[in-house]
Scaffold this active site. Structure first.
Site, PDB file in Angstrom:
ATOM      1  CG  HIS A   1      -0.693   3.461   4.001  1.00 38.91           C
ATOM      2  ND1 HIS A   1      -1.038   3.429   5.916  1.00 38.91           N
ATOM      3  CD2 HIS A   1      -0.707   2.797   4.029  1.00 38.91           C
ATOM      4  CE1 HIS A   1      -1.859   1.979   5.851  1.00 38.91           C
ATOM      5  NE2 HIS A   1      -1.520   1.620   4.808  1.00 38.91           N
TER       6      HIS A   1
ATOM      7  CB  CYS B   1      -1.179  -0.333   1.610  1.00 39.28           C
ATOM      8  SG  CYS B   1      -0.398  -0.311   3.021  1.00 39.28           S
TER       9      CYS B   1
HETATM   10  N1  LIG Z   1      -5.254  -3.278   4.110  1.00 40.27           N
HETATM   11  C1  LIG Z   1      -4.259  -3.031   3.523  1.00 40.27           C
HETATM   12  O1  LIG Z   1      -4.099  -1.887   3.744  1.00 40.27           O
HETATM   13  C2  LIG Z   1      -3.597  -3.930   2.197  1.00 40.27           C
HETATM   14  C3  LIG Z   1      -2.936  -2.499   1.497  1.00 40.27           C
HETATM   15  C4  LIG Z   1      -2.492  -4.252   0.730  1.00 40.27           C
HETATM   16  C5  LIG Z   1      -2.603  -5.276   0.244  1.00 40.27           C
HETATM   17  N2  LIG Z   1      -3.017  -5.894   1.704  1.00 40.27           N
HETATM   18  C6  LIG Z   1      -2.867  -7.373   1.490  1.00 40.27           C
HETATM   19  O2  LIG Z   1      -4.609  -7.688   1.717  1.00 40.27           O
HETATM   20  C7  LIG Z   1      -4.827  -9.283   1.783  1.00 40.27           C
HETATM   21  C8  LIG Z   1      -5.851  -8.702   2.844  1.00 40.27           C
HETATM   22  O3  LIG Z   1      -5.824  -7.790   4.390  1.00 40.27           O
HETATM   23  P1  LIG Z   1      -7.259  -7.204   4.855  1.00 40.27           P
HETATM   24  O4  LIG Z   1      -6.920  -5.967   5.534  1.00 40.27           O
HETATM   25  O5  LIG Z   1      -8.233  -7.131   3.670  1.00 40.27           O
HETATM   26  O6  LIG Z   1      -7.467  -8.239   5.604  1.00 40.27           O
HETATM   27  P2  LIG Z   1      -8.135  -8.525   6.853  1.00 40.27           P
HETATM   28  O7  LIG Z   1      -9.522  -7.824   6.623  1.00 40.27           O
HETATM   29  O8  LIG Z   1      -7.772  -9.224   7.549  1.00 40.27           O
HETATM   30  O9  LIG Z   1      -9.061 -10.001   5.332  1.00 40.27           O
HETATM   31  C9  LIG Z   1      -8.881 -11.457   4.972  1.00 40.27           C
HETATM   32  C10 LIG Z   1      -9.609 -11.928   4.797  1.00 40.27           C
HETATM   33  O10 LIG Z   1      -9.040 -13.342   3.967  1.00 40.27           O
HETATM   34  C11 LIG Z   1      -9.798 -14.436   4.213  1.00 40.27           C
HETATM   35  N3  LIG Z   1      -9.337 -15.675   4.590  1.00 40.27           N
HETATM   36  C12 LIG Z   1      -7.892 -15.532   5.582  1.00 40.27           C
HETATM   37  N4  LIG Z   1      -7.277 -16.893   5.283  1.00 40.27           N
HETATM   38  C13 LIG Z   1      -8.548 -17.364   4.493  1.00 40.27           C
HETATM   39  C14 LIG Z   1      -8.499 -19.163   4.312  1.00 40.27           C
HETATM   40  N5  LIG Z   1      -7.000 -19.817   4.538  1.00 40.27           N
HETATM   41  N6  LIG Z   1      -8.912 -18.680   3.831  1.00 40.27           N
HETATM   42  C15 LIG Z   1      -9.821 -18.227   3.510  1.00 40.27           C
HETATM   43  N7  LIG Z   1     -10.177 -17.346   3.377  1.00 40.27           N
HETATM   44  C16 LIG Z   1      -9.487 -16.731   4.209  1.00 40.27           C
HETATM   45  C17 LIG Z   1     -10.357 -13.656   5.323  1.00 40.27           C
HETATM   46  O11 LIG Z   1     -11.664 -14.790   5.621  1.00 40.27           O
HETATM   47  P3  LIG Z   1     -12.617 -14.815   6.711  1.00 40.27           P
HETATM   48  O12 LIG Z   1     -13.126 -13.590   6.679  1.00 40.27           O
HETATM   49  O13 LIG Z   1     -13.626 -15.584   6.628  1.00 40.27           O
HETATM   50  O14 LIG Z   1     -11.685 -15.142   7.387  1.00 40.27           O
HETATM   51  C18 LIG Z   1     -10.669 -12.566   5.097  1.00 40.27           C
HETATM   52  O15 LIG Z   1     -11.928 -12.643   4.048  1.00 40.27           O
HETATM   53  C19 LIG Z   1      -3.544  -9.231   2.997  1.00 40.27           C
HETATM   54  O16 LIG Z   1      -2.694 -10.123   2.285  1.00 40.27           O
HETATM   55  C20 LIG Z   1      -3.122  -7.431   3.164  1.00 40.27           C
HETATM   56  O17 LIG Z   1      -1.542  -7.743   3.044  1.00 40.27           O
HETATM   57  C21 LIG Z   1      -4.112  -4.857   2.776  1.00 40.27           C
END
Ligand SMILES: NC(=O)c1ccc[n+]([C@@H]2O[C@H](COP(=O)([O-])OP(=O)(O)OC[C@H]3O[C@@H](n4cnc5c(N)ncnc54)[C@H](OP(=O)(O)O)[C@@H]3O)[C@@H](O)[C@H]2O)c1
Length: 342
Positions: free
Chosen positions: A245, A132
């Site tokens: 950010h 990000c």
């Molecule tokens: N947030 C940011 O600013 C940002 C920026 C760039 C990249 N990212 C990346 O984007 C990804 C997601 O981030 P987020 O902020 O959205 O995280 P989050 O809010 O914690 O959500 C995680 C998601 O992944 C699912 N998940 C996790 N483990 C799983 C599994 N084994 N099988 C199926 N579904 C699974 C969860 O489902 P459940 O609800 O069913 O657990 C949920 O839908 C990460 O790799 C993060 O590093 C995030």
């Protein structure tokens, strides 16, 4: 004949997945069919897509055969297991985790900066979305680099808790409330120290060099996306902001670049919005960028301590340009240049 794409959103119950569904609907991405996936425990959870409601399905048992594009937002472990399965089934994966970003045969794309890298995607059918903090920074740097060649960048970030997923948001919310109710102590869990009313100079793990992995990512990704010759040094800091950010960026160029010309260049640059008045409130702060597509640039000024230096302030919605928006923009480029449906 199908006019649109069959799209899968993987991690649809998470922060980024939620924004992916919003942005696909907002940008009217040409979709014939869409499905939302998450872990088994979320099966049946309802998520919104425009004015429709989708029931979340289990990623573990999903068959990607016949689907065109899968937008992954599930973290590296689940990506490692499921992205190759999707790609093998012929479905292009656009991944938000850091798993594939540094593979030489996987494109790492910010569409305003290096859309041509999409051609490499045909090889493994996986495309990486950058960190990000990198995404918003390279949108600001690229047009300036094209004019005056960047030698070195010194960046300090002020990163919101939503960058650490749902748990990050909950921890700031709960801790903030508990400060006013000392009997309800909420110790640090997701973060390494108290985040409410505090700042933490530590994001991701420490490396042997002393920098954190988040800082290293900004260096490696800027080189891969813009130019390997650009030197970058970063200090990444978590701040008690929910979404958005911010970055204080100092840039040293090969050639002199006047602050007024830099402002004009950035005004014309794709994805950039310049708000830069030298008066109270004449700049953008994170709360104002939430829900927006743009990367906002303010405080553009000469750095008189070096020959060819500029300072600027860069703010963007990390869940959008830093993740979901960039992923959907990659899907748009993929559609236009490779899949060419409709
Ligand atoms: N947030 C940011 O600013 C940002 C920026 C760039 C990249 N990212 C990346 O984007 C990804 C997601 O981030 P987020 O902020 O959205 O995280 P989050 O809010 O914690 O959500 C995680 C998601 O992944 C699912 N998940 C996790 N483990 C799983 C599994 N084994 N099988 C199926 N579904 C699974 C969860 O489902 P459940 O609800 O069913 O657990 C949920 O839908 C990460 O790799 C993060 O590093 C995030």
């Amino acid at each position: 004949m199908a006019m649109g794409y069959r799209v899968v959103v993987v991690g649809a119950t998470g922060n980024v997945g939620h924004e992916m569904l919003n942005i696909l609907a907002e940008r009217q991405f040409p979709i014939d069919e869409i499905t939302a996936l998450a872990s088994r425990k979320s099966m049946g959870t309802e998520v919104s897509f425009g004015d429709k409601t989708l029931k979340t399905k289990d990623l573990d048992t999903f068959d990607f055969t016949g689907w065109d594009i899968a937008l992954f937002a599930v973290g590296s472990d689940a990506t490692k297991k499921y992205a190759p399965i999707a790609a093998k089934a012929g479905c292009y994966v656009i991944d938000n985790s850091s798993l594939y970003r540094y593979d030489h045969d996987i494109p790492l794309i910010v569409p305003e900066v290096n859309p041509d890298a999409i051609e490499l995607a045909v090889k493994r059918k996986i495309i990486a979305n950058p960190n990000c903090s990198t995404a918003q920074m390279v949108v600001a740097l690229k047009p300036l680099h094209d004019r005056a060649r960047i030698k070195r960048v010194v960046v300090s970030t002020y990163q919101s808790v939503s960058g650490a997923g749902k748990e990050g948001i909950d921890e700031l919310w709960d801790q903030t409330k508990s400060i006013y109710n000392p009997t309800d102590d909420k110790p640090a869990r997701k973060f390494t120290k108290q985040i409410a009313f505090n700042v933490i100079p530590h994001i991701d793990v420490f490396m042997d060099s002393g920098e954190t992995k988040e800082e290293w990512k900004m260096v490696a990704e800027t080189k891969k996306i813009i130019d390997p010759s650009i030197k970058v040094t970063a200090t990444c800091v978590r701040v008690p902001v929910f979404v958005g950010h911010s970055e204080a960026i100092n840039i040293e160029f090969e050639e002199f670049l006047d602050e007024d010309e830099a402002r004009d260049i950035l005004r014309e640059a794709p994805g950039v919005m310049v708000i830069d008045k030298r008066e109270d409130g004449g700049y953008v702060t994170p709360v104002e960028c939430v829900g927006d597509f743009a990367t906002f640039i303010s405080r553009i000024r000469q750095d008189s301590t070096i020959d060819n230096g500029l300072n600027l302030w860069c703010v963007s919605d990390n869940l959008r340009k830093g993740a979901a928006l960039n992923a959907v923009q990659i899907a748009e480029v993929l559609g236009q240049r490779i899949l060419k449906k409709g």
